[in-house]
Design a protein around this motif. Sequence first.
Motif, PDB file in Angstrom:
ATOM      1  N   GLY A 137      38.959  25.756   3.273  1.00 32.90           N
ATOM      2  CA  GLY A 137      38.459  24.386   3.220  1.00 32.90           C
ATOM      3  C   GLY A 137      39.215  23.547   2.210  1.00 32.90           C
ATOM      4  O   GLY A 137      39.574  22.386   2.462  1.00 32.90           O
ATOM      5  N   VAL A 138      39.526  24.139   1.052  1.00 31.75           N
ATOM      6  CA  VAL A 138      40.297  23.411   0.030  1.00 31.75           C
ATOM      7  C   VAL A 138      41.686  23.086   0.564  1.00 31.75           C
ATOM      8  O   VAL A 138      42.179  21.969   0.454  1.00 31.75           O
ATOM      9  N   LEU A 139      42.298  24.059   1.226  1.00 34.71           N
ATOM     10  CA  LEU A 139      43.673  23.871   1.709  1.00 34.71           C
ATOM     11  C   LEU A 139      43.730  22.889   2.874  1.00 34.71           C
ATOM     12  O   LEU A 139      44.730  22.211   3.083  1.00 34.71           O
ATOM     13  N   ASP A 140      42.629  22.813   3.655  1.00 35.37           N
ATOM     14  CA  ASP A 140      42.629  21.943   4.849  1.00 35.37           C
ATOM     15  C   ASP A 140      42.038  20.567   4.566  1.00 35.37           C
ATOM     16  O   ASP A 140      41.956  19.728   5.451  1.00 35.37           O
ATOM     17  N   ALA A 141      41.609  20.346   3.311  1.00 32.48           N
ATOM     18  CA  ALA A 141      40.870  19.105   3.010  1.00 32.48           C
ATOM     19  C   ALA A 141      41.773  17.874   2.983  1.00 32.48           C
ATOM     20  O   ALA A 141      41.314  16.743   3.063  1.00 32.48           O
ATOM     21  N   GLY A 142      43.063  18.071   2.822  1.00 33.96           N
ATOM     22  CA  GLY A 142      43.951  16.894   2.739  1.00 33.96           C
ATOM     23  C   GLY A 142      45.359  17.286   3.152  1.00 33.96           C
ATOM     24  O   GLY A 142      45.586  18.404   3.638  1.00 33.96           O
ATOM     25  N   PRO A 143      46.306  16.390   2.930  1.00 33.53           N
ATOM     26  CA  PRO A 143      47.696  16.698   3.299  1.00 33.53           C
ATOM     27  C   PRO A 143      48.216  17.873   2.480  1.00 33.53           C
ATOM     28  O   PRO A 143      47.703  18.145   1.397  1.00 33.53           O
ATOM     29  N   PRO A 144      49.205  18.598   3.010  1.00 34.93           N
ATOM     30  CA  PRO A 144      49.712  19.772   2.283  1.00 34.93           C
ATOM     31  C   PRO A 144      50.291  19.376   0.935  1.00 34.93           C
ATOM     32  O   PRO A 144      50.983  18.380   0.817  1.00 34.93           O
ATOM     33  N   GLY A 145      49.971  20.166  -0.070  1.00 41.35           N
ATOM     34  CA  GLY A 145      50.485  19.910  -1.430  1.00 41.35           C
ATOM     35  C   GLY A 145      51.093  21.182  -1.971  1.00 41.35           C
ATOM     36  O   GLY A 145      51.639  21.990  -1.222  1.00 41.35           O
ATOM     37  N   THR A 146      50.953  21.375  -3.264  1.00 41.31           N
ATOM     38  CA  THR A 146      51.497  22.577  -3.909  1.00 41.31           C
ATOM     39  C   THR A 146      50.400  23.619  -4.083  1.00 41.31           C
ATOM     40  O   THR A 146      49.298  23.298  -4.531  1.00 41.31           O
ATOM     41  N   VAL A 147      50.716  24.840  -3.693  1.00 41.49           N
ATOM     42  CA  VAL A 147      49.804  25.964  -3.959  1.00 41.49           C
ATOM     43  C   VAL A 147      50.476  26.857  -4.992  1.00 41.49           C
ATOM     44  O   VAL A 147      51.644  27.231  -4.825  1.00 41.49           O
ATOM     45  N   CYS A 148      49.763  27.126  -6.079  1.00 37.01           N
ATOM     46  CA  CYS A 148      50.279  28.065  -7.090  1.00 37.01           C
ATOM     47  C   CYS A 148      49.720  29.442  -6.748  1.00 37.01           C
ATOM     48  O   CYS A 148      48.506  29.615  -6.660  1.00 37.01           O
ATOM     49  N   LEU A 149      50.599  30.389  -6.525  1.00 36.85           N
ATOM     50  CA  LEU A 149      50.184  31.758  -6.233  1.00 36.85           C
ATOM     51  C   LEU A 149      50.583  32.601  -7.438  1.00 36.85           C
ATOM     52  O   LEU A 149      51.768  32.839  -7.688  1.00 36.85           O
ATOM     53  N   VAL A 150      49.575  32.996  -8.233  1.00 34.97           N
ATOM     54  CA  VAL A 150      49.855  33.752  -9.462  1.00 34.97           C
ATOM     55  C   VAL A 150      49.877  35.227  -9.096  1.00 34.97           C
ATOM     56  O   VAL A 150      48.823  35.840  -8.877  1.00 34.97           O
ATOM     57  N   ALA A 151      51.063  35.760  -8.969  1.00 32.29           N
ATOM     58  CA  ALA A 151      51.250  37.115  -8.441  1.00 32.29           C
ATOM     59  C   ALA A 151      50.725  38.159  -9.414  1.00 32.29           C
ATOM     60  O   ALA A 151      50.546  37.918 -10.609  1.00 32.29           O
ATOM     61  N   ASP A 152      50.515  39.345  -8.833  1.00 31.77           N
ATOM     62  CA  ASP A 152      50.108  40.481  -9.660  1.00 31.77           C
ATOM     63  C   ASP A 152      51.166  41.566  -9.501  1.00 31.77           C
ATOM     64  O   ASP A 152      52.256  41.452 -10.050  1.00 31.77           O
ATOM     65  N   LEU A 159      53.171  27.975   4.050  1.00 29.94           N
ATOM     66  CA  LEU A 159      54.228  26.978   4.273  1.00 29.94           C
ATOM     67  C   LEU A 159      54.357  26.664   5.758  1.00 29.94           C
ATOM     68  O   LEU A 159      54.469  25.514   6.176  1.00 29.94           O
ATOM     69  N   GLY A 160      54.272  27.712   6.585  1.00 30.20           N
ATOM     70  CA  GLY A 160      54.507  27.528   8.019  1.00 30.20           C
ATOM     71  C   GLY A 160      53.337  26.910   8.764  1.00 30.20           C
ATOM     72  O   GLY A 160      53.510  26.268   9.805  1.00 30.20           O
ATOM     73  N   SER A 161      52.124  27.078   8.190  1.00 34.08           N
ATOM     74  CA  SER A 161      50.937  26.557   8.908  1.00 34.08           C
ATOM     75  C   SER A 161      50.513  25.194   8.363  1.00 34.08           C
ATOM     76  O   SER A 161      49.410  24.717   8.658  1.00 34.08           O
TER      77      SER A 161
END
Length: 434
Positions: free
Chosen positions: A230-245, A262-264
Amino acid sequence: MTRPSSRSGHSDSTGTAAARTARADSAESAGSAESADGTDSAHGSAPVVVGTPGSFARSVLDERHPALIERVRRAVPYPPALQRALDALLEEITEGVVERLADDEPGAERWRDEPHYGRPWADVPFLWAESYFYRRLLAALGHFGPGPWQGIDPFAPFKEAELTSTKVDDELSALDRLPGLPAAERDRTLLLSSLWGNRADLGFRMSTGSGGLAERVPGLVVDDSAALWGVLDAGPPGTVCLVADNAGPELLPDLVLADHLLGSGRADTVVLHLKPYPYYVSDATTADVLACLDRLSGAAEPAARVGARLRQALRAGRLVLRAHPFSCAPHGYGLMPADLRDDFASATLTIMKGDLNYRRLVGDRHWPATIAFDEVTAYFPGPVAALRTLKCDVVTGLPAGTLERLHAEAAEDPAGSGAAWRTSGTHALIQVRA
Ligand SMILES: O=P(O)(O)OC[C@@]1(O)O[C@H](CO)[C@@H](O)[C@@H]1O
């Protein structure tokens, strides 16, 4: 092939570490809501996790860390001088008190004013003790140089063995079933693959029955995945921070998830936060990302296509690697420096992977398991999600009924320790604060 990692240390851009820790400790001792790790809560601050006798933390300090020193010693033919440095570290952590880094150790100045020297390792905050142990281990092995061992990752043999296992080929081949899935199922499969990858076993298998994702779902004690999308689909695509482990079996599904975001059209940029140097045995560095891209490119389709897209995304600046020194700091994210805070504030969503990042996000404390995730992450500057298998005592945001069920199941398990669900990696959570 082990690529030498970059030379770096734990830098502290919010004044000296001691000043930060003193401020936080004084806040804590004054009983204010701010805790030693900067996480605020209306409930005040729960006790900080230390190595209490009989605790999980104590077993890590007394058993896992000494065992790791022996694993590293067996895996890499270090010369006598470094073997002696390992002997000295082993004696210190098992029988001594916390000692400083040598003055001539690169980056030692950033640790000099920490307030825990001279105390037993079990008495200092567990998060600090673990982080400092890994920094001392690298010092003992000459990782920061100068000299022939500069940049050598002592955990590379373990990472390489995981990444080259034929199990990875089997798992990657399961990616060919993704295109045939409905979009929502593709989302769920890749999110769960990234989640269970934290248990260091790839979760691409979509089939039920063969230990596939459907079987693991019962271990999911909180599932806020709908809110995450829901957060990702709420608006236009922006930056997602993926804090890896972790590298290898966890980083591969994380990279596939990044490719999917990125692709979706969920993200126009993914910033992958990595460690600036080897940490907690398997935590991912840039060298590990490159090893995963090689692994993807060398696999059968469609994994090879995913690898090619990720390489292109790196070249185009849509996949950005970040290795902030604070990622190896011995503190919670509540004490993160301003530039890192700005990163997360400007992101559509920050996804925190794994158990250590969870502890740093919510605060490494004995929180009541039912305290709201929103409450202990209220300080975080943007929407945040945690994808984590439970591997230590810290947990928040459990519905009361779930906690009762877990306690009842533990009580019925004669072999169980009563709290195995907290530390055995059999349970996991997806939590979101939008
Ligand atoms: O962050 P990860 O890789 O999911 O897990 C790391 C971790 O579970 O391992 C340690 C025990 O060895 C814990 O203290 C720490 O939280």
